[in-house]
Write an enzyme that holds these catalytic residues in place. Structure first.
Site, PDB file in Angstrom:
ATOM      1  N   VAL A  20       0.863  -1.184   0.000  1.00 35.88           N
ATOM      2  CA  VAL A  20       0.000   0.000   0.000  1.00 35.88           C
ATOM      3  C   VAL A  20       0.893   1.226   0.000  1.00 35.88           C
ATOM      4  O   VAL A  20       1.815   1.333   0.822  1.00 35.88           O
ATOM      5  CB  VAL A  20      -0.916   0.024   1.248  1.00 35.88           C
ATOM      6  CG1 VAL A  20      -1.776   1.286   1.267  1.00 35.88           C
ATOM      7  CG2 VAL A  20      -1.794  -1.230   1.305  1.00 35.88           C
ATOM      8  N   PHE A  21       0.622   2.175  -0.903  1.00 36.46           N
ATOM      9  CA  PHE A  21       1.367   3.430  -0.923  1.00 36.46           C
ATOM     10  C   PHE A  21       0.540   4.497  -0.223  1.00 36.46           C
ATOM     11  O   PHE A  21      -0.577   4.808  -0.620  1.00 36.46           O
ATOM     12  CB  PHE A  21       1.681   3.860  -2.352  1.00 36.46           C
ATOM     13  CG  PHE A  21       2.457   5.151  -2.410  1.00 36.46           C
ATOM     14  CD1 PHE A  21       3.800   5.176  -2.070  1.00 36.46           C
ATOM     15  CD2 PHE A  21       1.844   6.342  -2.771  1.00 36.46           C
ATOM     16  CE1 PHE A  21       4.532   6.362  -2.094  1.00 36.46           C
ATOM     17  CE2 PHE A  21       2.560   7.534  -2.812  1.00 36.46           C
ATOM     18  CZ  PHE A  21       3.907   7.535  -2.473  1.00 36.46           C
ATOM     19  N   GLY A  22       1.111   5.070   0.855  1.00 36.20           N
ATOM     20  CA  GLY A  22       0.453   6.129   1.596  1.00 36.20           C
ATOM     21  C   GLY A  22       1.162   7.452   1.380  1.00 36.20           C
ATOM     22  O   GLY A  22       2.397   7.507   1.342  1.00 36.20           O
ATOM     23  N   TYR A  23       0.386   8.517   1.261  1.00 32.09           N
ATOM     24  CA  TYR A  23       0.962   9.833   0.989  1.00 32.09           C
ATOM     25  C   TYR A  23       0.367  10.927   1.865  1.00 32.09           C
ATOM     26  O   TYR A  23       0.831  12.058   1.855  1.00 32.09           O
ATOM     27  CB  TYR A  23       0.747  10.213  -0.486  1.00 32.09           C
ATOM     28  CG  TYR A  23      -0.706  10.158  -0.911  1.00 32.09           C
ATOM     29  CD1 TYR A  23      -1.545  11.255  -0.777  1.00 32.09           C
ATOM     30  CD2 TYR A  23      -1.256   8.989  -1.428  1.00 32.09           C
ATOM     31  CE1 TYR A  23      -2.871  11.199  -1.143  1.00 32.09           C
ATOM     32  CE2 TYR A  23      -2.577   8.923  -1.812  1.00 32.09           C
ATOM     33  CZ  TYR A  23      -3.387  10.026  -1.666  1.00 32.09           C
ATOM     34  OH  TYR A  23      -4.714   9.963  -2.024  1.00 32.09           O
ATOM     35  N   GLY A  24      -0.675  10.606   2.647  1.00 32.61           N
ATOM     36  CA  GLY A  24      -1.349  11.589   3.492  1.00 32.61           C
ATOM     37  C   GLY A  24      -1.571  11.026   4.882  1.00 32.61           C
ATOM     38  O   GLY A  24      -0.620  10.692   5.588  1.00 32.61           O
ATOM     39  N   SER A  25      -2.826  10.883   5.269  1.00 32.58           N
ATOM     40  CA  SER A  25      -3.131  10.446   6.634  1.00 32.58           C
ATOM     41  C   SER A  25      -2.698   9.012   6.927  1.00 32.58           C
ATOM     42  O   SER A  25      -2.514   8.653   8.092  1.00 32.58           O
ATOM     43  CB  SER A  25      -4.626  10.603   6.929  1.00 32.58           C
ATOM     44  OG  SER A  25      -5.405   9.796   6.066  1.00 32.58           O
ATOM     45  N   GLU A  98     -11.381   5.068   2.213  1.00 33.21           N
ATOM     46  CA  GLU A  98     -11.056   5.959   1.100  1.00 33.21           C
ATOM     47  C   GLU A  98     -12.193   6.153   0.091  1.00 33.21           C
ATOM     48  O   GLU A  98     -12.200   7.148  -0.629  1.00 33.21           O
ATOM     49  CB  GLU A  98      -9.816   5.447   0.364  1.00 33.21           C
ATOM     50  CG  GLU A  98      -8.588   5.297   1.251  1.00 33.21           C
ATOM     51  CD  GLU A  98      -8.110   6.606   1.858  1.00 33.21           C
ATOM     52  OE1 GLU A  98      -8.314   7.665   1.247  1.00 33.21           O
ATOM     53  OE2 GLU A  98      -7.531   6.575   2.956  1.00 33.21           O
TER      54      GLU A  98
END
Length: 194
Positions: A20-25, A98
């Site tokens: 999983v790529f996370g970029y915010g919360s 999401e």
């Protein structure tokens, strides 16, 4: 097996562990079990405050503003590795979190990190959705964020925590930091210290 591009259902995820790529919360509140995380980069998308939040950080009457992956550039964030045994639960949780209003498109992207190259799930914004805010100047973004609150909490907290999460990764997002400076200045004017 799907290796990149849009996906519509959890059963379209590649076999094996889930990345999983996370970029915010997700950087500071992933909410799912994972066995490792790594600083990682994707190409073709960049992080931007361009999503009106009607649920998590705002309401339809008082929208907040949250991050999305918009087209172009690249993005430094975090890749989470989820064991195959936890894959379904993590994916279901992410879909529920999401896809509340379908402003995001689930997508498999190529991710590069110290451990190699992987195919990871992420959520990119849909520019055709009514919640697409477009490009906002930092001071205008801060004006919308200030005072907005939703089911997941206050919108300024979201910005502060995301900046802090990025900095723990060694990432200095100048755009987000500029919005945070405007937010902090507004809060100082609203609640001056003695």
């Amino acid at each position: 097996m799907t290796t990149a591009g849009e996906i519509e259902r959890i059963d379209q995820l590649p076999s094996g562990p889930l990345y999983v790529f996370g970029y915010g919360s997700l950087l500071w509140r992933p909410g799912f079990d994972y066995r490792s995380s790594h600083r990682a980069r994707i190409h073709g998308f960049h992080r931007a405050l361009r999503v009106w939040s009607f649920h998590h950080r705002g309401t339809p009457d008082r929208p907040g503003l949250v991050l999305g992956l918009d087209r172009g550039g690249s993005c430094l964030g975090c890749m989470f590795e989820v064991a195959e045994g936890n894959k379904r639960a993590a994916a279901e949780y992410l879909w529920e979190r999401e896809m509340v209003t379908n402003v995001y498109i689930p997508r498999l992207v190529k991710v590069a990190c110290d451990g190699g190259r992987f195919t990871a799930l992420t959520f990119v914004l849909d520019r055709n959705h009514e919640q697409y805010a477009g490009l906002l100047r930092p001071e205008h973004a801060a004006d919308h964020i200030l005072g907005a609150q939703g089911a997941s909490g206050a919108n300024p907290e979201y910005v502060r925590e995301t900046v802090a999460g990025l900095e723990r990764l060694g990432v200095r997002d100048q755009g987000l930091r500029s919005v945070l400076r405007h937010l902090e200045g507004s809060l100082d004017r609203e609640f001056p210290s003695d």
